[in-house]
Scaffold this motif. Structure first.
Motif, PDB file in Angstrom:
ATOM      1  N   ASP B  64      53.715 113.826 -70.033  1.00 40.08           N
ATOM      2  CA  ASP B  64      52.990 115.094 -70.019  1.00 40.08           C
ATOM      3  C   ASP B  64      53.380 115.820 -68.741  1.00 40.08           C
ATOM      4  O   ASP B  64      54.183 115.311 -67.950  1.00 40.08           O
ATOM      5  CB  ASP B  64      51.482 114.880 -70.144  1.00 40.08           C
ATOM      6  CG  ASP B  64      50.925 113.993 -69.049  1.00 40.08           C
ATOM      7  OD1 ASP B  64      51.627 113.776 -68.038  1.00 40.08           O
ATOM      8  OD2 ASP B  64      49.790 113.505 -69.190  1.00 40.08           O
ATOM      9  N   SER B  65      52.817 116.997 -68.528  1.00 38.24           N
ATOM     10  CA  SER B  65      53.269 117.803 -67.389  1.00 38.24           C
ATOM     11  C   SER B  65      52.939 117.115 -66.067  1.00 38.24           C
ATOM     12  O   SER B  65      53.718 117.184 -65.119  1.00 38.24           O
ATOM     13  CB  SER B  65      52.658 119.204 -67.452  1.00 38.24           C
ATOM     14  OG  SER B  65      51.256 119.128 -67.444  1.00 38.24           O
ATOM     15  N   ASP B 358      55.842 122.952 -66.358  1.00 39.45           N
ATOM     16  CA  ASP B 358      55.054 124.188 -66.502  1.00 39.45           C
ATOM     17  C   ASP B 358      55.153 124.729 -67.927  1.00 39.45           C
ATOM     18  O   ASP B 358      54.159 125.152 -68.516  1.00 39.45           O
ATOM     19  CB  ASP B 358      55.558 125.265 -65.524  1.00 39.45           C
ATOM     20  CG  ASP B 358      55.256 124.917 -64.079  1.00 39.45           C
ATOM     21  OD1 ASP B 358      54.468 123.974 -63.856  1.00 39.45           O
ATOM     22  OD2 ASP B 358      55.820 125.569 -63.178  1.00 39.45           O
ATOM     23  N   GLU B 361      53.207 122.775 -70.397  1.00 36.25           N
ATOM     24  CA  GLU B 361      51.778 123.051 -70.269  1.00 36.25           C
ATOM     25  C   GLU B 361      51.438 124.415 -70.900  1.00 36.25           C
ATOM     26  O   GLU B 361      50.432 124.558 -71.586  1.00 36.25           O
ATOM     27  CB  GLU B 361      51.406 123.056 -68.784  1.00 36.25           C
ATOM     28  CG  GLU B 361      49.949 122.833 -68.522  1.00 36.25           C
ATOM     29  CD  GLU B 361      49.707 122.579 -67.048  1.00 36.25           C
ATOM     30  OE1 GLU B 361      50.406 123.179 -66.199  1.00 36.25           O
ATOM     31  OE2 GLU B 361      48.817 121.770 -66.739  1.00 36.25           O
ATOM     32  N   ARG B 362      52.337 125.372 -70.661  1.00 39.86           N
ATOM     33  CA  ARG B 362      52.060 126.741 -71.106  1.00 39.86           C
ATOM     34  C   ARG B 362      52.307 126.908 -72.606  1.00 39.86           C
ATOM     35  O   ARG B 362      51.540 127.548 -73.304  1.00 39.86           O
ATOM     36  CB  ARG B 362      52.984 127.680 -70.313  1.00 39.86           C
ATOM     37  CG  ARG B 362      52.584 129.111 -70.333  1.00 39.86           C
ATOM     38  CD  ARG B 362      53.372 129.869 -69.255  1.00 39.86           C
ATOM     39  NE  ARG B 362      53.709 131.201 -69.729  1.00 39.86           N
ATOM     40  CZ  ARG B 362      54.770 131.878 -69.359  1.00 39.86           C
ATOM     41  NH1 ARG B 362      55.640 131.348 -68.510  1.00 39.86           N
ATOM     42  NH2 ARG B 362      54.993 133.090 -69.832  1.00 39.86           N
ATOM     43  N   ASP B 366      51.330 120.514 -73.734  1.00 39.99           N
ATOM     44  CA  ASP B 366      51.416 119.562 -72.620  1.00 39.99           C
ATOM     45  C   ASP B 366      52.184 118.275 -72.962  1.00 39.99           C
ATOM     46  O   ASP B 366      51.880 117.211 -72.449  1.00 39.99           O
ATOM     47  CB  ASP B 366      50.014 119.200 -72.103  1.00 39.99           C
ATOM     48  CG  ASP B 366      50.065 118.741 -70.651  1.00 39.99           C
ATOM     49  OD1 ASP B 366      50.997 119.145 -69.927  1.00 39.99           O
ATOM     50  OD2 ASP B 366      49.185 117.951 -70.249  1.00 39.99           O
TER      51      ASP B 366
END
Lengths: 114, 555
Positions: B64-65, B358, B361-362, B366
């Motif tokens: 994940d991030s 990033d 996540e965005r 994620d």
């Protein structure tokens, strides 16, 4: 028939830093050109034993072939050339500046970045 | 995503504490190198050509991030600002200092990661399809199986000192993107009469004796999977050869005993092992499945995607090569190429890792994956977000549109880093990618997998490349052998050696001749390199690779 002896240097990796080092007459260096060139089998065997006993400084000492020259020992196999200069994809191994002179074993982290 | 429970966290913390003390004892001289080496290897710390190397497991390539950002932080804080993603979905740091490694391991533990069993004769990081949980062709997500196996195999007391290392890969799709037939055990999710089960393949592997795995059981029921796999490993652990490390892998055991005998021995062992499992594994498996339930997909218009696809040829080119069909309407799987022409395959700088974190996540619920092809995957991106994602990737030099093409090369670190290597791999990959980019031919060539290994151990999967390149030391000079016709998918095949090797100077012209030969030989622009090879065989390719002497002189 055994192969005739060719000149050697004693090389290893530094225990703490992990990088390539070479034995000099009275210590170790990061530069192949400053290494002690060994021209006789008995001498080479003895120096390797001495190096291998320095377990607090070095890991994996061995004898590497090298050519004697006026500018000091030179690698004569591509593996040793890469060990002496660093990887070919980034300019951040030894080619980015292995410090000349003897090593003190407490070098700071090399800050070079890709 | 996997989750550590209190026991996992305590286990990793204790191992890290032990390793810190082991490093202190090594530095003080209380431990010799012979004593220390097996301890550091148990924690993924190798000594390579120029430096130590820390190999960190990325469980089945899933991140994940937060984890990706921590990998970036470690690269910057204790290494030279980058990391190398490998064919086993791991990340390797090429320049750590011995005294820093305990801190690096503690930093990994903060995000539930470690380097345990990334070396040694143990069960290594279980790998999986990098499109797991997202692929349109998937029967079931392979990650819960991989996680179950990870929990079972980590510090398993019976499997810490095996004849040799042991690698397991899992795919949930009929299209094999995890190279399962080149693993010690390959697992494929199958469905029979509405019931999910597993086809188990054993005895595959690359290295000096490449073998395609054989089906030992075409349908293992869910509740039997773990005891069955334990039986396979257990049988090999007993009868696998320990007299010769080159004959110790299970592929040799299967080859020497025959798959039928191994199947019978496993069945015998299974009868003993199965009653001891008592259903705890099945309950755990059900719980693990809930951790991989998938994101909450959103519904929105695909108009931004369609507009960009229509108006922007650069975006269109990237979309055509780097996107894969998603199981959810409106979504796509994004492959981020770590193969920018001329760059080191699989390397990402800390800044690039942060950008990818990033963006995950965005735009990507994620989630990130590392592929065995050394790229990064955002498995769940809504098509509406693709133009913005692409723009951000471009800024970070991560928008190369070459997935599956000739420049999307797998290359092991080779002699630029690896102490075992006999020749370099990276510069060969760089030269091929750069050259075909200059020729502007890669889209014309279409799907073509080049895989390069710098020694016979085949970390670069050269045996299963459509074009495989193996670097060797021939009388003190780098020499590159070419194999053709390899295949890493469900139709797996070992490539056939084309003939004498080429020098470092001659390998690029040889690949060019080969590819131009393919363009002349193919039946149509739709026929891929591997299809042409299968249709016409080796001889026409040999003829272009090894032209008569005058033709070479005329070049």
């Amino acid at each position: 028939m055994p192969k005739p002896f060719t000149p050697k240097v004693v090389t290893a990796n530094h225990l703490l830093e992990g990088d390539v080092i070479y034995q000099t007459a009275d210590g170790w260096t990061r530069n192949l050109a400053e290494a002690e060139i060994l021209l006789e089998q008995a001498d080479a065997d003895m120096r390797l034993i001495e190096a291998s006993q320095q377990t607090d400084v070095v890991v994996g000492a061995y004898l590497a072939n090298a050519d004697a020259s006026d500018d000091g020992p030179q690698a004569n196999h591509f593996r040793e050339e890469f060990r002496a200069t660093g990887p070919s994809n980034y300019f951040h191994g030894k080619q980015a500046g292995a410090l000349p002179g003897p090593l003190n074993g407490q070098e700071s982290h090399n800050p070079s970045r890709i | 995503m996997y989750r550590y429970n209190e026991f996992d966290a305590a286990f990793v913390a204790e191992r890290n504490r032990q390793f810190r003390a082991q490093v202190e004892r090594r530095v003080s001289g209380a431990l010799t190198e012979d004593e220390f080496k097996p301890l550091r290897l148990m924690n993924g710390l190798y000594l390579q050509l120029h430096a130590y190397m820390l190999r960190v497991a990325i469980p089945y390539g899933t991140l994940d991030s937060a984890r990706m950002r921590q990998l970036a932080y470690i690269a910057e804080r204790w290494d030279k600002g980058y990391g190398h993603f490998t064919t086993r979905q791991n990340i390797q740091y090429n320049w750590p200092k011995l005294k820093d490694v305990p801190d690096m391991l503690d930093a990994l533990a903060e995000v539930e990661m470690h380097a345990i069993q990334t070396s040694g004769n143990t069960i290594r990081n279980v790998t999986a399809d990098h499109f797991a949980g997202a692929a349109a062709d998937e029967i079931a997500d392979p990650r819960p199986i991989a996680e179950l196996l990870r929990q079972w195999s980590t510090d398993h007391p019976e499997f810490q000192f095996m004849p040799r290392k042991f690698k397991i890969a899992v795919t949930g799709s009929p299209n094999d993107r995890a190279v399962i037939k080149a693993h010690d055990i390959g697992i494929r999710v199958v469905e029979r009469d509405g019931e999910i089960g597993y086809e188990v393949v054993v005895g595959g592997g690359l290295g000096r004796t490449p073998m395609i795995g054989k089906v030992i059981n075409d349908f293992v029921a869910q509740e039997d999977l773990l005891p069955y796999l334990e039986s396979v490993v257990s049988v090999w652990n007993q009868i696998g050869r320990r007299d010769n490390k080159y004959k110790a892998r299970i592929k040799i055991t299967v080859h020497e005993h025959g798959i039928d005998e191994i199947r019978a021995l496993v069945a015998e062992r299974f009868a003993l092992v199965k009653p001891r499992f008592e259903g705890v594994d099945a309950a755990l498996f059900e719980e693990i499945k809930t951790h991989f339930s998938g994101p909450d997909f959103v519904q929105k218009s695909e108009a931004p995607f369609k507009a960009a696809y229509h108006e922007d040829p650069v975006f269109r080119s990237w979309a055509d090569t780097n996107l894969t069909a998603h199981r959810e309407d409106g979504y796509a799987i994004v492959s981020i190429s770590l193969k920018k022409h001329g760059q080191t395959p699989g390397d990402a700088s800390a800044d690039q890792m942060r950008v990818m974190a990033d963006l995950a996540e965005r735009f990507g619920h994620d989630e990130l994956r590392i592929s065995h092809e050394q790229n990064v995957i955002l498995p769940h991106v809504h098509k509406a977000d693709l133009p913005a994602l692409h723009a951000a990737l471009k800024e970070a030099e991560l928008a190369t549109a070459n997935i599956g093409l000739i420049s999307d090369i797998i290359a092991c670190p080779g002699m630029d880093y690896c102490a075992l290597a006999t020749a370099r791999s990276i510069p060969i990959a760089q030269q091929i990618a750069t050259r075909f980019d200059e020729l502007k031919l890669e889209h014309e060539i279409g799907e073509l997998k080049i895989k390069i290994s710098g020694c016979i151990n085949a970390c670069g999967h050269h045996h299963v490349g459509h074009i495989g390149i193996l670097g060797l030391d021939r009388a003190g000079v780098e020499n590159y052998q070419i194999t053709l016709g390899g295949d890493h998918t469900e139709t797996a095949a070992i490539g056939e050696r084309a003939g004498p090797g080429f020098s470092a100077e001659d390998i690029l012209p040889a690949i060019e001749r080969l590819v131009h030969g393919y363009l002349d030989l193919r039946a149509s622009s739709e026929e891929t390199f591997i299809e042409t090879f299968r249709r016409i065989g080796m001889e026409p390719f040999k003829a272009v690779l090894y032209p008569p002497a005058p033709a070479v002189a005329a070049e």
